[in-house]
Design a protein around this motif. Structure first.
Motif, PDB file in Angstrom:
ATOM      1  N   UNK A   1      70.176  50.311  58.074  1.00 25.85           N
ATOM      2  CA  UNK A   1      69.836  49.719  59.489  1.00 25.85           C
ATOM      3  C   UNK A   1      68.399  50.310  59.637  1.00 25.85           C
ATOM      4  N   UNK A   2      67.789  51.164  58.907  1.00 22.68           N
ATOM      5  CA  UNK A   2      66.577  51.626  59.031  1.00 22.68           C
ATOM      6  C   UNK A   2      65.437  51.108  58.131  1.00 22.68           C
ATOM      7  N   UNK A   3      66.141  50.524  56.940  1.00 24.02           N
ATOM      8  CA  UNK A   3      65.314  50.293  55.868  1.00 24.02           C
ATOM      9  C   UNK A   3      64.013  49.400  55.893  1.00 24.02           C
ATOM     10  N   UNK A   4      64.365  48.502  56.973  1.00 24.13           N
ATOM     11  CA  UNK A   4      63.342  47.422  57.360  1.00 24.13           C
ATOM     12  C   UNK A   4      62.408  47.751  58.354  1.00 24.13           C
ATOM     13  N   UNK A   5      62.500  49.126  58.957  1.00 21.74           N
ATOM     14  CA  UNK A   5      61.625  49.542  59.836  1.00 21.74           C
ATOM     15  C   UNK A   5      61.841  48.915  61.116  1.00 21.74           C
ATOM     16  N   UNK A   6      62.980  48.746  61.743  1.00 21.46           N
ATOM     17  CA  UNK A   6      63.195  47.818  62.694  1.00 21.46           C
ATOM     18  C   UNK A   6      62.673  48.667  64.153  1.00 21.46           C
ATOM     19  N   UNK A   7      62.303  47.802  65.210  1.00 20.77           N
ATOM     20  CA  UNK A   7      61.862  48.343  66.271  1.00 20.77           C
ATOM     21  C   UNK A   7      63.117  48.956  67.105  1.00 20.77           C
ATOM     22  N   UNK A   8      64.115  48.311  66.788  1.00 23.49           N
ATOM     23  CA  UNK A   8      65.531  48.868  67.728  1.00 23.49           C
ATOM     24  C   UNK A   8      66.496  48.992  66.669  1.00 23.49           C
ATOM     25  N   UNK A   9      67.459  49.957  66.976  1.00 23.28           N
ATOM     26  CA  UNK A   9      68.652  50.267  66.110  1.00 23.28           C
ATOM     27  C   UNK A   9      69.669  50.142  67.391  1.00 23.28           C
TER      28      UNK A   9
END
Lengths: 795, 224
Positions: free
Chosen positions: B155-163
């Motif tokens: 979930x965080x690998x793409x450095x998302x703005x929102x989880x």
């Protein structure tokens, strides 16, 4: 590339995952492809006959078309053999021909003695002129065909014959066992490929014809229609321009007034030599049926694959949704499924190849061709094309369906109700295919049984036969007959010019004495002795059989011969004792009428009336009725022949075996259908089981709720059975209707047909439905007995 | 970061119309950690689906970084989702055929990031959730807690703005549950915005704000 690699990696890893049924998919697809593709190669092989010659499109064969004026247009006989004068006439008088040749069959399955007295078995020898390889070339390995075939008693041989003889064969003299004449080998040519419709191992110079037969047929323009004339037009010359010159040539050598007087209409026509084999009605019909069978097999296998793939949608929906959730587009999902299908197809093809190699002998026997011949360059291209189509079909629907799974399925199970209809359609098609093949198998099996048990008008039981050497004299032949007749195991012995099972099509014309008008053509069985009819149990229905007092100008005719003669002459007092004129025999008297007999196998039988002539001297073909056929009696017959003819190789054959042999094509077709049916049935069952498993999974909570509300095992089973029978019953009806038409087409090959009773089809439908219901009960019994609480807990 | 106004979602079948979300309005600021609570069927998951661009609302407005999302087509939703939103599911939703590192790499593949860069980011993400020693294992070789950590790494690998997390501890025991919540808190502290659906009051206490839904409407909003 990275994505493709990762798709491939995923496909490999998912191969053996539970609930994917990949092993089942690959096995069923592999089995279907093995049979389907091999049948396609067989059809392509059949169509490739005689196309291997350089410029095969430019090679034409001359046909003659004959019709008696008193018969309808449908009775026109097209004959690929023409009189011996045609070739020379065309060469000299027709313009636009680059090269032309004549040839004719001489010997088959005969022995030769080499210079060092080695006996060598040879397949076929033909007589041909020196232009033969100008028209239908084969590469020469040694010697020169042109000069060799220009000299009498000279021949060229194939490489395999040269290898059998051994050493440097050019210049060697060989002796033909049966005829006793010697020929000198002047060259060696490369063997013909297996897909040659005109087969020969030895070509003897046409200059030898006069020496063997005592006359040269090359100046004859009427009758003796046994010469194959092949020619190549000059490049750029239209074949129609050559055809347009033929009537004038015909008029010059066979005046139309003469033909009219004979009551015969006659003309020449041309056909491409490469189409000669593939345009035969029986070949075309068989190719059509095999193509249909192959398509049915491949379709069943592919549809089964798609069915199982779609059935796994419920299980795989979440996986697809996860991909989508993380950014996969529909194209990515499609590519993933496409790669999986490609891998499965590749593995199925490897499995198919293994199965074909494992059962190589059976396959070759079934197709009557070696595997190496079946897989030609053209076949491989076509097979590749078919595989591409299979890949597209097998991957299109699943990839479309899977890519359509909503991303929201990541949170909740995908029911896929709307996709359920697709599965039912596929199941319907599979049931149709299975019932079609089962019905076809039953009909083909019944037809085969009808054929081998059909009464040909004579009794072949316990009769063996053999052919005496051509150079054996009257005394030797009589000695063989006397020795055999004296054996206690022998009930009767007879001789004839031909065996009743023969591919010979010789015929003669009937006319009334003093009239030049031919009434009809009949199949001439030529000469036999007075024991022939009793030995074969052929019934005399009027007049009398030959006797020792019979004269050479006496003849026996078949019932249809007598009827035709009565019809055309208007005789009211029958034909017994009447004198008629028969070409080749002159004026003869009809002394008896026998019941119609069948010459040749059903499907290739002679349609003309038959007649026999008397010869008090022993002929070459000896038929012996034994009280029983077993090893001891067969050995005794062989030993008796050997006593009279030591050092001569004579094969004693069993008539019934030879008759069954003539049904080999029908037997092969029956076996092809049988294998196809068994495999299709297995595929169907695999598909059905896969479908049921997924249905059970999909409906497990529904079943549990039904059980909680009072449903019993019987109710749950009937739930599944009813659903499947709604599909299976109409599918079975469609299957038998298709089988009825296809079987009817196949049976056009045969004059005697097994009746297509309604109960055959009803039986096939019931049989299939019983199997289907059994499979449903076996597979659904566990879930219908399961405690519903357990099912709901698992949910 | 998220502004929702009068958002409605209605599910229609031939005979029944179900209002899952009824004129909801709310706001989530960048760097916030929000917990959404409520009884089953109150619309939590529907709201999460819409926030995650997995579904479109029937009406109303949804602004993500000031861009209107409510009427996006599937293709545009997919493109927007890529790299902007990370998902953590209750049942982990790892792909069984993929190894741990391949599962984590999945979002990066669809973003067309170079292989070397992907490799680096996957290593970082795995280290972040302390599972790099299991990089070459497959999901069925991991415990539930480990699987959820892999899911968080993905979930965080793409450095998302929102989880978006849907009951992230629902399938875990208390120890593993605590670990996962600590991890989410850590991510939030590093700047990630998190919206979490949960039934657990305990888990909700990790958030900055709790939004309670009932019958498709926001009934209580509690700042912690």
């Amino acid at each position: 590339m990275t994505k493709l690699y990762s798709y491939l990696q995923l496909a490999l890893r998912s191969l053996f995952r539970r609930n994917r049924n990949n092993t089942v998919k690959i096995i069923s697809l592999g089995c279907g492809l093995a049979v389907g593709l091999i049948l396609i190669t067989k059809v392509l092989y059949e169509q490739s006959f005689d196309k291997f010659y350089p410029e095969a499109d430019r090679i034409y064969m001359v046909y003659e078309n004959i019709r008696f004026s008193n018969e309808g247009a449908d009775k026109t006989i097209e004959n690929s053999g023409v009189p011996g004068g045609v070739c020379g006439g065309m060469r000299e008088e027709i313009t636009g021909i680059e090269s032309i040749t004549m040839s004719t069959g001489l010997l088959s399955d005969f022995n030769i003695f080499t210079q060092d007295k080695k006996r060598v078995k040879i397949g076929v020898a033909i007589l041909a002129d020196s232009c033969f390889f100008d028209v239908v070339p084969r590469p020469m390995i040694a010697g020169d065909y042109k000069s060799t075939l220009g000299k009498a008693w000279n021949a060229i041989v194939s490489k395999s014959v040269a290898d059998k003889i051994g050493g440097d064969v050019v210049g060697q003299q060989i002796e033909v066992d049966e005829y006793g004449f010697r020929i000198t080998i002047g060259g060696v040519f490369e063997d013909l490929p297996k897909n040659s419709g005109y087969d020969y191992d030895v070509i003897i110079s046409a200059e030898t014809m006069e020496k063997i037969w005592g006359w040269d047929p090359r100046s004859n323009w009427l009758g003796n229609d046994r010469y194959r004339v092949l020619f190549k037009p000059i490049k750029g010359v239209d074949i129609k321009d050559i055809a347009a010159q033929m009537p004038a040539l015909q008029e010059k050598h066979i005046p139309s007034a003469k033909l009219k007087g004979m009551g015969v209409e006659f003309k020449f026509s041309f056909e491409k030599f490469a189409d000669h084999y593939s345009s035969r009605e029986d070949v075309k019909r068989m190719n059509l049926l095999l193509t249909f069978l192959a398509i049915a097999m491949i379709a069943a296998a592919v549809l089964n694959y798609v069915l199982i793939a779609l059935s796994s949608m419920v299980i795989r929906s979440k996986e697809m949704a996860i991909y989508k959730c993380y950014g996969a587009k529909n194209l990515n999902i499609r590519m993933l499924i496409f790669t999986e299908t490609s891998l499965h197809l590749l593995l199925s093809l490897i499995l198919a190849a293994c199965l074909i190699l494992l059962f190589q002998n059976t396959v070759e026997d079934l197709l009557a061709a070696p595997l190496s011949s079946l897989f030609m360059a053209k076949s491989i291209v076509v097979l590749f094309g078919i595989c591409v189509v299979i890949l597209v079909v097998a991957s299109y629907l699943p990839s479309r369906m899977f890519s359509g799974i909503p991303v929201i399925s990541v949170f909740r199970n995908f029911a896929g109700e709307s996709k359920h209809r697709w599965k039912l359609v596929l199941l319907f098609l599979q049931f149709t295919g299975a019932v079609f093949l089962l019905s076809l198998l039953v009909i083909v099996g019944k037809q085969y049984s009808t054929m081998i048990n059909n009464n040909p008008g004579y009794d072949l039981q316990n009769i063996v036969y053999f052919t005496l050497p051509a150079d054996s004299n009257k005394e030797t032949r009589q000695a063989v007959l006397d020795h055999l007749a004296s054996l206690p195991e022998v009930e009767s012995v007879t001789t004839s010019q031909e065996a009743l099972i023969t591919s010979d099509r010789s015929g003669n014309n009937v006319s009334l004495p003093g009239s030049s008008e031919s009434l009809f053509n009949f199949r001439d069985l030529y000469y036999m002795d007075e024991n022939f009819l009793p030995t074969f149990g052929i019934k005399i229905i009027d007049g009398s059989n030959f006797s020792k007092e019979s004269q050479k100008e006496e003849m026996l005719v078949s019932r249809s011969f007598a009827e035709r003669l009565t019809q055309l002459t208007g005789w009211t007092d029958g034909v017994i004792g009447k004198r008629i004129t028969v070409t080749e025999h002159g004026d003869v008297t009809i002394s008896g009428i026998y019941e119609n007999i069948r010459i040749g196998s059903i499907g290739e039988e002679e349609t003309r009336p038959t007649a026999m002539f008397y010869n008090p001297n022993p002929n070459r073909v000896v038929s012996v009725r034994l009280n029983e056929i077993n090893n001891a009696t067969m050995q005794k017959v062989s030993k008796t022949i050997e006593e009279v003819l030591p050092n001569r190789e004579i094969h004693v054959l069993i008539y019934e075996d030879m008759m069954i042999d003539t049904y080999q094509p029908a037997l092969r077709f029956r076996n092809s259908v049988m294998i196809g049916s068994i495999i299709t049935f297995i595929i169907l069952l695999i598909g059905l089981i896969g479908y049921l498993r997924n249905e059970i999974l999909r409906r497990s909570s529904e079943i549990a709720v039904r059980k909680i509300n009072g449903a019993e095992v019987r109710d749950i089973l009937s739930l599944f059975i009813r659903d499947i029978l709604y599909i299976a019953l109409p599918a079975s009806v469609v299957g038998v209707i298709v089988a009825y038409f296809i079987a009817g087409k196949w049976m056009e090959n045969f004059s005697v047909k097994t009746p297509l009773s309604w109960w055959i089809f009803a039986g096939c439908i019931i049989g299939t439905l019983v199997v289907i219901v059994s499979v449903i009960i076996i597979n659904c019994l566990r879930i219908s007995r399961q405690n519903p609480v357990d099912t709901l807990k698992q949910e | 970061m998220i502004q929702i106004k009068d958002l409605t979602k209605i599910f229609r079948t031939e005979e029944v119309e179900t209002v899952a979300l009824n004129n909801i309005s709310m706001e989530v600021k960048k760097g916030e950690f929000i917990a959404i609570m409520g009884p089953s069927g109150c619309g939590k998951s529907t709201l999460l689906n819409i926030l995650g661009l997995l579904d479109n609302p029937t009406s109303g407005s949804y602004l993500l970084d000031s861009r209107e999302m409510s009427n996006l087509k599937e293709k545009n939703r997919t493109n927007t989702r890529k790299g902007n939103i990370g998902f953590v599911f209750q049942s982990f939703n790892l792909i069984e055929e993929m190894s741990v590192s391949e599962n984590v790499e999945l979002p990066l593949i669809y973003m067309n990031i170079k292989a070397s860069e992907r490799k680096r980011r996957v290593q970082d993400a795995l280290q972040r959730v302390n599972i790099s020693h299991r990089a070459n294992h497959f999901p069925n070789q991991l415990s539930g807690g480990q699987q959820q950590r892999v899911a968080i790494a993905r979930a965080v690998v793409a450095n998302p703005k929102l989880i978006l997390a849907d009951e992230p501890t629902g399938n875990l025991d208390s120890k593993n549950g605590k670990d996962v919540m600590d991890l989410l808190t850590e991510l939030n502290n590093e700047g990630s915005t998190i919206v979490m659906v949960t039934h657990s009051q305990h888990d909700a206490m990790f958030a900055h704000r709790i939004i309670n839904l009932f019958d498709g409407q926001v009934v209580v909003e509690t700042k912690l």
